[in-house]
Design a protein around this motif. Structure first.
Motif, PDB file in Angstrom:
ATOM      1  N   TYR A   1       0.835  -1.202   0.000  1.00  0.00           N
ATOM      2  CA  TYR A   1       0.000   0.000   0.000  1.00  0.00           C
ATOM      3  C   TYR A   1       0.870   1.253   0.000  1.00  0.00           C
ATOM      4  CZ  TYR A   1      -3.581   3.313   1.662  1.00  0.00           C
ATOM      5  OH  TYR A   1      -4.425   4.390   1.805  1.00  0.00           O
ATOM      6  N   GLY A   2       1.928   1.248   0.814  1.00  0.00           N
ATOM      7  CA  GLY A   2       2.830   2.393   0.848  1.00  0.00           C
ATOM      8  C   GLY A   2       3.519   2.607  -0.488  1.00  0.00           C
ATOM      9  N   ALA A   3       3.991   1.513  -1.120  1.00  0.00           N
ATOM     10  CA  ALA A   3       4.643   1.622  -2.424  1.00  0.00           C
ATOM     11  C   ALA A   3       3.670   2.112  -3.484  1.00  0.00           C
ATOM     12  CB  ALA A   3       5.227   0.265  -2.820  1.00  0.00           C
ATOM     13  N   LEU A   4       2.428   1.614  -3.420  1.00  0.00           N
ATOM     14  CA  LEU A   4       1.400   2.063  -4.362  1.00  0.00           C
ATOM     15  C   LEU A   4       1.102   3.543  -4.163  1.00  0.00           C
ATOM     16  CD1 LEU A   4      -0.770   1.426  -6.503  1.00  0.00           C
ATOM     17  CD2 LEU A   4      -2.278   0.698  -4.632  1.00  0.00           C
ATOM     18  N   GLY A   5       1.013   3.970  -2.899  1.00  0.00           N
ATOM     19  CA  GLY A   5       0.761   5.384  -2.609  1.00  0.00           C
ATOM     20  C   GLY A   5       1.886   6.270  -3.099  1.00  0.00           C
TER      21      GLY A   5
ATOM     22  N   GLY B   1      -4.318   1.711  10.327  1.00  0.00           N
ATOM     23  CA  GLY B   1      -3.548   2.859  10.806  1.00  0.00           C
ATOM     24  C   GLY B   1      -2.100   2.771  10.375  1.00  0.00           C
ATOM     25  N   LEU B   2      -1.521   1.543  10.448  1.00  0.00           N
ATOM     26  CA  LEU B   2      -0.150   1.344   9.996  1.00  0.00           C
ATOM     27  C   LEU B   2      -0.034   1.644   8.500  1.00  0.00           C
ATOM     28  CD1 LEU B   2       2.765   0.344  10.453  1.00  0.00           C
ATOM     29  CD2 LEU B   2       1.926  -1.992  10.030  1.00  0.00           C
ATOM     30  N   GLY B   3      -1.005   1.135   7.720  1.00  0.00           N
ATOM     31  CA  GLY B   3      -0.994   1.400   6.288  1.00  0.00           C
ATOM     32  C   GLY B   3      -1.089   2.877   5.979  1.00  0.00           C
ATOM     33  N   GLN B   4      -1.955   3.578   6.729  1.00  0.00           N
ATOM     34  CA  GLN B   4      -2.127   5.010   6.511  1.00  0.00           C
ATOM     35  C   GLN B   4      -0.855   5.779   6.870  1.00  0.00           C
ATOM     36  OE1 GLN B   4      -5.143   5.309   5.138  1.00  0.00           O
ATOM     37  NE2 GLN B   4      -4.496   7.350   4.502  1.00  0.00           N
ATOM     38  N   SER B   5      -0.153   5.349   7.905  1.00  0.00           N
ATOM     39  CA  SER B   5       1.111   5.994   8.286  1.00  0.00           C
ATOM     40  C   SER B   5       2.165   5.821   7.200  1.00  0.00           C
ATOM     41  CB  SER B   5       1.628   5.424   9.607  1.00  0.00           C
ATOM     42  OG  SER B   5       0.820   5.831  10.692  1.00  0.00           O
TER      43      SER B   5
END
Length: 455
Positions: A211-215, A347-351
């Motif tokens: 998710y972080g890499a996609l963001g 929450g971890l994904g959003q961070s």
């Protein structure tokens, strides 16, 4: 805020230079994401321990107060500080995903999480519209708002009052009709996970890392397209003015809505989320290369209607990739943990995404500026304006490769022994009987992939 951020920089006397205005306006956006980076995981843990309903309402209340404070800005650094506070107080996106995950079944998960994209697209379109229309009302509508009045002294208060009104309505609706999800309530009462429990889950790090890499990659494109569109044709752009660039943003939002309503939502109940995510990433990789190709079309002397038609196709293909990948990863994060850890997982994904969104604007700006520079001479292909687009395409190829490690069992909602045992104990039933009920409610009763999750 984005529709009037540049005017804030100018009005507060920070800079009138176009390049520096963009830099300072970017600081306003980064401050918000920095606040999210610091607080999103904590908000998720609070939601797991004390309930999603109260934390959603508390977050909305914090945003309401901070929005008014932002509207009362009279200096740039006050505005930056309040934007950071808004990020700190806004854990609602991650908690809302956890809430949806707690009430969804296997058959409804994709459709419910698709609603996030719809609300995001509609909110972005409406928010950008009223932000631009209502900011600096004493300048835009001097016959209605006096320059020496409250909206002349606080030129950005009016759009933030509208935002605060919307948040007030959300609070009232939540107080009257929002209830705590039943499954989450059971586990919240009987078993409260530790603050770091979710951090010890390997598959959580896999899906939130994706998710972080996609963001990161998606934000690169969001930052790049407006800058690329206004660049000269010689520098690889389209030489669009501000009005046409705004139309490009509106076109992207419109295509997202079309994909959501007429493609993704009808297919949602029939999709494997792991396969859907891979499809989205696979489409993303070539879709980003469609934009620099438009420069070649323009150089070839194509008429403007044809250019806009091809631009709409590029936005449509990108919207397909975005919706399939983002909605799917939301579901996969949900399915990676039990109900009593969903808040912390999201929450971890959003961070992680917030961290990427702090970094990516500066990275995109620096790399694109270097690629189109001609000092001492223009860079050859692929180090010219193609560089950033090729880099993003490679990022999506890497993400696709990492996605091969996703467990197909993550297509199913979490049905774990702990929930079954608690429910069976409370109702004096056999564990197997309760397990069957759980699987039927979750929509997984006929899905063999749920067998391992049951353990």
């Amino acid at each position: 805020m984005f529709s009037y951020a540049a005017f804030m920089v100018i009005d507060f006397g920070i800079s009138s230079d176009v390049d520096k205005v963009g830099l300072y306006a970017g600081l306003l956006g980064s401050a918000y994401f920095f606040g999210q980076l610091l607080s999103s995981y904590a908000w998720g843990v609070l939601a797991d321990r004390f309930g999603k309903r109260p934390t959603l309402m508390l977050g909305s209340l914090g945003q309401l107060v901070a929005s008014i404070c932002f509207g009362l800005s009279r200096s740039f650094w006050w505005a930056v500080g309040v934007r950071g506070l808004l990020g700190l107080l806004n854990g609602n996106l991650g908690i809302a995903k956890a809430y949806l995950g707690s009430i969804a079944t296997k058959k409804t998960q994709a459709r419910l999480f698709g609603l996030i994209g719809i609300s995001w697209a509609v909110g972005t379109l409406i928010g950008n519209f009223y932000g631009g229309v209502l900011a600096r009302p004493a300048i835009q509508y001097p016959s209605v708002f006096a320059q020496n009045g409250v909206f002349g002294y606080f030129p950005y208060l009016l759009p933030n009052l509208v935002s605060s009104f919307v948040l007030t309505v959300a609070l009232v609706v939540s107080w009257m009709w929002l209830t705590e999800p039943a499954q989450a309530e059971i586990l919240k009462t009987h078993h409260k996970p530790g603050i770091t429990s979710v951090l010890r889950q390997g598959k959580v790090w896999l899906v939130t890392g994706l998710y972080g890499a996609l963001g990161f990659s998606a934000t690169l494109l969001d930052e790049l397209i407006p800058v690329w569109a206004v660049s000269t044709v010689e520098a690889g752009g389209l030489l669009f003015d501000a009005k046409r660039t705004g139309i490009v943003n509106a076109l992207a939002g419109l295509m997202s809505l079309i994909v959501l309503l007429f493609i993704y939502q009808p297919l949602a109940g029939h999709l494997s989320m792991v396969r859907s995510f891979r499809i989205g990433i696979l489409v993303y990789a070539p879709s980003v290369l469609l934009f620099p190709l438009l420069n070649l079309v323009l150089r070839a002397g194509a008429p403007m209607p044809l250019l806009w038609f091809l631009l709409a196709i590029a936005c449509f293909v990108r919207a397909v990739a975005s919706q399939f990948s983002f909605s799917s990863i939301f579901v996969l994060i949900t399915n990676s943990v039990p109900h009593n850890m969903m808040g912390a997982a999201h929450g971890l994904g959003q961070s992680l995404v917030a961290l990427m969104r702090v970094i990516s604007p500066f990275f995109a700006g620096a790399m694109y500026a270097w690629s189109v520079s001609s000092d001492p001479e223009p860079h050859p292909f692929p180090l010219n304006y193609w560089l950033m687009f090729i880099f993003q395409s490679v990022c999506y190829v890497v993400i696709f490769g990492v996605a091969s490690f996703l467990d197909p069992q993550m297509d199913c909602p979490p049905v774990v022994a702990q929930e079954v045992e608690l429910t069976a104990s409370n109702n004096q039933q056999n564990d197997d009987s309760v397990l069957g009920d759980y699987l039927e409610v979750a929509g997984c009763d006929s899905d063999p992939r749920c067998a391992v999750i049951q353990g």
